[in-house]
Design a protein around this motif. Sequence first.
Motif, PDB file in Angstrom:
ATOM      1  N   PRO A   1      11.002   3.091   5.754  1.00 39.72           N
ATOM      2  CA  PRO A   1      10.504   4.456   5.979  1.00 39.72           C
ATOM      3  C   PRO A   1      10.857   5.409   4.840  1.00 39.72           C
ATOM      4  CG  PRO A   1      11.393   3.555   8.020  1.00 39.72           C
ATOM      5  CD  PRO A   1      11.740   2.582   6.935  1.00 39.72           C
ATOM      6  N   LEU A   2      12.109   5.410   4.390  1.00 39.58           N
ATOM      7  CA  LEU A   2      12.498   6.270   3.263  1.00 39.58           C
ATOM      8  C   LEU A   2      11.767   5.855   1.996  1.00 39.58           C
ATOM      9  CD1 LEU A   2      16.360   6.824   3.660  1.00 39.58           C
ATOM     10  CD2 LEU A   2      14.559   8.566   3.752  1.00 39.58           C
ATOM     11  N   ALA A   3      11.668   4.534   1.786  1.00 37.93           N
ATOM     12  CA  ALA A   3      11.003   4.027   0.582  1.00 37.93           C
ATOM     13  C   ALA A   3       9.544   4.463   0.545  1.00 37.93           C
ATOM     14  CB  ALA A   3      11.105   2.506   0.533  1.00 37.93           C
ATOM     15  N   SER A   4       8.878   4.420   1.702  1.00 35.36           N
ATOM     16  CA  SER A   4       7.479   4.820   1.782  1.00 35.36           C
ATOM     17  C   SER A   4       7.319   6.318   1.524  1.00 35.36           C
ATOM     18  CB  SER A   4       6.920   4.456   3.164  1.00 35.36           C
ATOM     19  OG  SER A   4       5.614   4.955   3.326  1.00 35.36           O
ATOM     20  N   PHE A   5       8.194   7.122   2.107  1.00 37.36           N
ATOM     21  CA  PHE A   5       8.090   8.575   1.973  1.00 37.36           C
ATOM     22  C   PHE A   5       8.317   9.014   0.525  1.00 37.36           C
ATOM     23  CE2 PHE A   5       9.868  12.848   1.921  1.00 37.36           C
ATOM     24  CZ  PHE A   5       8.938  13.553   2.675  1.00 37.36           C
ATOM     25  N   PHE A   6       9.339   8.488  -0.116  1.00 38.08           N
ATOM     26  CA  PHE A   6       9.683   8.941  -1.473  1.00 38.08           C
ATOM     27  C   PHE A   6       8.872   8.247  -2.561  1.00 38.08           C
ATOM     28  CE2 PHE A   6      13.256  10.721   0.768  1.00 38.08           C
ATOM     29  CZ  PHE A   6      13.462  11.909   0.094  1.00 38.08           C
ATOM     30  N   LYS A   7       8.031   7.305  -2.183  1.00 38.98           N
ATOM     31  CA  LYS A   7       7.143   6.686  -3.168  1.00 38.98           C
ATOM     32  C   LYS A   7       6.231   7.737  -3.797  1.00 38.98           C
ATOM     33  CE  LYS A   7       3.471   3.282  -3.780  1.00 38.98           C
ATOM     34  NZ  LYS A   7       2.514   2.372  -3.156  1.00 38.98           N
ATOM     35  N   GLY A   8       5.734   8.651  -2.971  1.00 39.40           N
ATOM     36  CA  GLY A   8       4.871   9.708  -3.488  1.00 39.40           C
ATOM     37  C   GLY A   8       5.604  10.688  -4.389  1.00 39.40           C
ATOM     38  N   VAL A   9       6.911  10.827  -4.177  1.00 39.00           N
ATOM     39  CA  VAL A   9       7.711  11.753  -4.977  1.00 39.00           C
ATOM     40  C   VAL A   9       8.109  11.127  -6.312  1.00 39.00           C
ATOM     41  CG1 VAL A   9       9.859  13.099  -5.039  1.00 39.00           C
ATOM     42  CG2 VAL A   9       8.606  12.833  -2.880  1.00 39.00           C
ATOM     43  N   LEU A  10       8.565   9.859  -6.274  1.00 38.79           N
ATOM     44  CA  LEU A  10       9.107   9.207  -7.467  1.00 38.79           C
ATOM     45  C   LEU A  10       8.089   8.327  -8.185  1.00 38.79           C
ATOM     46  CD1 LEU A  10      12.645   8.233  -6.106  1.00 38.79           C
ATOM     47  CD2 LEU A  10      12.011  10.217  -7.478  1.00 38.79           C
ATOM     48  N   GLY A  11       7.013   7.969  -7.506  1.00 36.16           N
ATOM     49  CA  GLY A  11       5.933   7.255  -8.174  1.00 36.16           C
ATOM     50  C   GLY A  11       6.194   5.809  -8.523  1.00 36.16           C
ATOM     51  N   TYR A  12       7.010   5.109  -7.719  1.00 35.72           N
ATOM     52  CA  TYR A  12       7.266   3.685  -7.992  1.00 35.72           C
ATOM     53  C   TYR A  12       6.286   2.800  -7.238  1.00 35.72           C
ATOM     54  CZ  TYR A  12      10.005   4.758  -3.771  1.00 35.72           C
ATOM     55  OH  TYR A  12      10.418   5.212  -2.550  1.00 35.72           O
ATOM     56  N   LYS A  13       6.251   1.524  -7.615  1.00 34.71           N
ATOM     57  CA  LYS A  13       5.538   0.511  -6.861  1.00 34.71           C
ATOM     58  C   LYS A  13       6.502  -0.063  -5.831  1.00 34.71           C
ATOM     59  CE  LYS A  13       1.616   0.714  -9.083  1.00 34.71           C
ATOM     60  NZ  LYS A  13       0.364   1.133  -8.411  1.00 34.71           N
ATOM     61  N   LEU A  14       6.024  -0.244  -4.609  1.00 34.48           N
ATOM     62  CA  LEU A  14       6.884  -0.680  -3.507  1.00 34.48           C
ATOM     63  C   LEU A  14       6.569  -2.114  -3.116  1.00 34.48           C
ATOM     64  CD1 LEU A  14       8.987  -0.191  -1.303  1.00 34.48           C
ATOM     65  CD2 LEU A  14       7.200   0.907   0.078  1.00 34.48           C
ATOM     66  N   VAL A  15       7.619  -2.960  -3.150  1.00 29.86           N
ATOM     67  CA  VAL A  15       7.507  -4.367  -2.772  1.00 29.86           C
ATOM     68  C   VAL A  15       8.425  -4.602  -1.575  1.00 29.86           C
ATOM     69  CG1 VAL A  15       7.821  -6.766  -3.522  1.00 29.86           C
ATOM     70  CG2 VAL A  15       7.042  -5.027  -5.162  1.00 29.86           C
ATOM     71  N   TYR A  16       7.919  -5.274  -0.550  1.00 28.15           N
ATOM     72  CA  TYR A  16       8.743  -5.614   0.620  1.00 28.15           C
ATOM     73  C   TYR A  16       8.952  -7.121   0.630  1.00 28.15           C
ATOM     74  CZ  TYR A  16      10.151  -6.148   5.551  1.00 28.15           C
ATOM     75  OH  TYR A  16      10.825  -6.477   6.713  1.00 28.15           O
ATOM     76  N   ASP A  17      10.200  -7.529   0.442  1.00 29.70           N
ATOM     77  CA  ASP A  17      10.553  -8.953   0.489  1.00 29.70           C
ATOM     78  C   ASP A  17      10.825  -9.328   1.939  1.00 29.70           C
ATOM     79  OD1 ASP A  17      11.237 -11.525  -0.369  1.00 29.70           O
ATOM     80  OD2 ASP A  17      13.356 -11.002  -0.558  1.00 29.70           O
ATOM     81  N   VAL A  18       9.875 -10.005   2.567  1.00 34.65           N
ATOM     82  CA  VAL A  18       9.970 -10.350   3.994  1.00 34.65           C
ATOM     83  C   VAL A  18      10.778 -11.640   4.117  1.00 34.65           C
ATOM     84  CG1 VAL A  18       8.686 -10.703   6.130  1.00 34.65           C
ATOM     85  CG2 VAL A  18       7.692  -9.312   4.290  1.00 34.65           C
ATOM     86  N   GLN A  19      12.075 -11.500   4.338  1.00 31.29           N
ATOM     87  CA  GLN A  19      12.960 -12.662   4.387  1.00 31.29           C
ATOM     88  C   GLN A  19      12.980 -13.316   5.763  1.00 31.29           C
ATOM     89  OE1 GLN A  19      16.832 -11.797   2.778  1.00 31.29           O
ATOM     90  NE2 GLN A  19      16.014 -10.894   0.903  1.00 31.29           N
ATOM     91  N   GLU A  20      12.590 -12.574   6.797  1.00 26.62           N
ATOM     92  CA  GLU A  20      12.608 -13.100   8.160  1.00 26.62           C
ATOM     93  C   GLU A  20      11.441 -12.508   8.941  1.00 26.62           C
ATOM     94  OE1 GLU A  20      14.743 -15.313   9.242  1.00 26.62           O
ATOM     95  OE2 GLU A  20      16.332 -15.212   7.739  1.00 26.62           O
ATOM     96  N   ASN A  21      11.063 -13.176  10.009  1.00 21.76           N
ATOM     97  CA  ASN A  21      10.213 -12.559  11.023  1.00 21.76           C
ATOM     98  C   ASN A  21      11.185 -11.929  12.021  1.00 21.76           C
ATOM     99  OD1 ASN A  21       8.602 -11.887  13.223  1.00 21.76           O
ATOM    100  ND2 ASN A  21       7.212 -13.606  12.906  1.00 21.76           N
ATOM    101  N   TYR A  22      11.531 -10.675  11.746  1.00 21.29           N
ATOM    102  CA  TYR A  22      12.630 -10.040  12.483  1.00 21.29           C
ATOM    103  C   TYR A  22      12.313  -9.860  13.966  1.00 21.29           C
ATOM    104  CZ  TYR A  22      14.499  -9.133   7.858  1.00 21.29           C
ATOM    105  OH  TYR A  22      14.980  -9.292   6.581  1.00 21.29           O
ATOM    106  N   VAL A  23      11.057  -9.648  14.306  1.00 12.79           N
ATOM    107  CA  VAL A  23      10.688  -9.492  15.715  1.00 12.79           C
ATOM    108  C   VAL A  23      10.882 -10.808  16.457  1.00 12.79           C
ATOM    109  CG1 VAL A  23       8.789  -9.016  17.300  1.00 12.79           C
ATOM    110  CG2 VAL A  23       9.107  -7.581  15.273  1.00 12.79           C
ATOM    111  N   LYS A  24      10.405 -11.900  15.860  1.00 11.03           N
ATOM    112  CA  LYS A  24      10.588 -13.216  16.487  1.00 11.03           C
ATOM    113  C   LYS A  24      12.072 -13.574  16.605  1.00 11.03           C
ATOM    114  CE  LYS A  24       6.868 -16.603  16.215  1.00 11.03           C
ATOM    115  NZ  LYS A  24       6.412 -17.856  15.590  1.00 11.03           N
ATOM    116  N   ASN A  25      12.837 -13.199  15.606  1.00  7.35           N
ATOM    117  CA  ASN A  25      14.257 -13.548  15.585  1.00  7.35           C
ATOM    118  C   ASN A  25      15.049 -12.919  16.725  1.00  7.35           C
ATOM    119  OD1 ASN A  25      13.813 -15.073  13.334  1.00  7.35           O
ATOM    120  ND2 ASN A  25      15.140 -13.891  11.969  1.00  7.35           N
TER     121      ASN A  25
END
Length: 373
Positions: free
Chosen positions: A100-124
């Motif tokens: 959530p923070l990463a998504s919000f401040f992406k517009g402010v800082l202008g970075y590319k956002l990558v999400y490393d999905v290490q687990e299926n956290y809901v299934k876990n």
Amino acid sequence: MSGKFDSRIPVLIASSLKPAKDTRAYGKLGLSLRETGLYRLSFMGFSQFPIENCEDEIFYSSFSKVHSTWERISSQIRFLRILLKVRPKILICCTYEYLPLASFFKGVLGYKLVYDVQENYVKNLDLNPVLSPEKKARLSSIITRMERVNGVDLFLLAEKCYAKEMPEKTPFLILENKFAGEIKAVSSFKPPQKDGYDFLISGTLTPAFGTLEAIVWYKEILKKFPDSKLKIIGHCTVPSYGIELQKACENTPKIHLKSSSFPIPHEQIIDEYSGVDFAILPYQNREAIKDKIPTKLFESAALGIPVLIGGNPNWLDFLAPFSGGFPIDFFDLQHASEQFNAALNQEYFTKTPDTSILWKSQHRDFITAISSL
């Protein structure tokens, strides 16, 4: 600072619960980026102790107490501070908590956002025996909302099955947890007949991963092979289960249990493979596990250690090309010795595993994907 250092693209790889020098975030993603010489790397993760920085790598602590609710909350503030300090051009989040923070401040800082999905956290959530149905439902809703934030430019999927389980995560690149090293050359062999064998259980220790059942199974093997030893090393995420494991190991001095409430450095786990006759993967055939390829399968294959596993067909298919393991029913204690004798009569590593089990087989795809951002 040199001009070369200033010209590098700043990258922040951030996690909360994973170690600052996590085997995937640091040892695979980070080191792959470092090899190019194009990126200035910063890492954020769990650390009990300060980590020494160097010219090319800077480390920040997310928090130091695993079970502290306040630390989990304050880590969000630390993440924001570090984000504003590093001002990355590429941000790789290895946890849903920071999205959530990463998504919000992406517009402010202008970075590319990558999400490393290490687990299926809901299934876990189904693997945690201490969660009530109500709490599972609440956590599932929270995780789903956090993972569905806007602005993710690329999803890195740690398992092939995640593409099917989480079709909303696009665009994606599959980066499995393959072995970050080289394949150890071993000749085809059949285990020698002796009075004892050394077994290893490593990694996360939870009820769904069958550690307790494997201890009971090992005690049956000990009756016929009295010199056998069992090493158990890993991060136990459920404190009550850690107590159960300790009780199960009492009065059995040939079991060496190293259960930690903190993540154990991966190099320590790799060291434990030395001198082992068999690695044990006694996982239960649960929905959240059955389609995954555990890191330990890649490690054992690369290190030339036969694996005793439950009857998971995906894992048997993985091991079959080089005869890297043998199926054992860890719940069938009546036939424990009989099944283990069958494993002793098996010939292992009849072929050298293919280099596709190594992280470097994915290196170019990862670098290309990051460069394209």
